[in-house]
Structure formats: C-alpha cells, structure tokens
Motif scaffolding. Structure first.
Motif, short mmCIF file in Angstrom:
data_model
loop_
_atom_site.label_atom_id
_atom_site.label_comp_id
_atom_site.label_asym_id
_atom_site.label_seq_id
_atom_site.Cartn_x
_atom_site.Cartn_y
_atom_site.Cartn_z
N LEU A 37 -1.69 -28.90 16.99
CA LEU A 37 -1.64 -27.77 17.91
C LEU A 37 -2.94 -27.67 18.69
O LEU A 37 -4.03 -27.80 18.12
N ALA A 38 -2.81 -27.44 19.99
CA ALA A 38 -3.97 -27.15 20.83
C ALA A 38 -4.49 -25.76 20.43
O ALA A 38 -3.76 -24.98 19.82
N PRO A 39 -5.74 -25.43 20.74
CA PRO A 39 -6.20 -24.07 20.49
C PRO A 39 -5.21 -23.06 21.08
O PRO A 39 -4.77 -23.21 22.22
N ASN A 40 -4.82 -22.09 20.29
CA ASN A 40 -3.82 -21.08 20.65
C ASN A 40 -2.43 -21.67 20.87
O ASN A 40 -1.58 -21.04 21.48
N GLY A 41 -2.19 -22.89 20.37
CA GLY A 41 -0.87 -23.51 20.47
C GLY A 41 0.11 -22.81 19.54
O GLY A 41 -0.28 -22.10 18.61
N LEU A 42 1.39 -23.01 19.78
CA LEU A 42 2.45 -22.36 19.01
C LEU A 42 3.48 -23.35 18.53
O LEU A 42 3.82 -24.29 19.24
N ALA A 60 -7.96 -28.26 9.95
CA ALA A 60 -9.11 -27.75 10.70
C ALA A 60 -8.66 -26.52 11.46
O ALA A 60 -7.51 -26.43 11.89
N GLY A 61 -9.55 -25.55 11.64
CA GLY A 61 -9.21 -24.35 12.37
C GLY A 61 -8.53 -23.33 11.49
O GLY A 61 -8.74 -23.30 10.28
N SER A 62 -7.68 -22.51 12.07
CA SER A 62 -6.97 -21.48 11.32
C SER A 62 -5.53 -21.39 11.82
O SER A 62 -5.20 -21.88 12.88
#
Length: 70
Positions: A37-42, A60-62
């Motif tokens: 997923l891209a940042p803020n991807g869904l 990685a990320g949240s």
C-alpha cells in the motif's frame, strides 16, 4: 485464474497485490498474497470471511482496520 507471482494493481486505491500461493495450488486450503500500500492507500471495500481466517502482518508503517464495525 491467478497463479503464484501474478500481480494486480489499483493505482487509484494505492495498492499492488502479489499472489504467493493460490487456492488452486493449495487444494483450496489457502490464498496467500502480499499487499503493498502507498501511504494512505486502501484495500478497497470491506469484506466478510465467515468461514475463513485472515491474518495480517504489517512489515513497515501502520495499519488501521475495522472488525465487526469496531
């Protein structure tokens, strides 16, 4: 029908999925894929799996999720 290594992408949602194992390859016991997923991807649309286990691992990320409306 998807096979291991096949990829699908939805640029509008910011997601790319790579299939690692398919139902055809596991005699129907599992479908294994990685979702990038891209940042803020869904991941589009809520899904219900009444007779299946779904496991998520964030590398990685949240990640935010809703389970039974919570």
């Amino acid at each position: 029908m998807f096979r291991s290594g096949d990829e699908i992408e939805d640029p509008a949602a910011g997601v790319r999925i790579v299939f690692r194992r398919t139902a055809a390859e596991t005699a129907g016991s599992a479908v294994v894929f990685e979702a990038f997923l891209a940042p803020n991807g869904l991941i589009p649309a809520e899904r219900v799996h009444p007779h299946q286990l779904q496991r998520l691992e964030v590398l990685a990320g949240s990640l935010g999720a809703s389970i039974d409306g919570h």
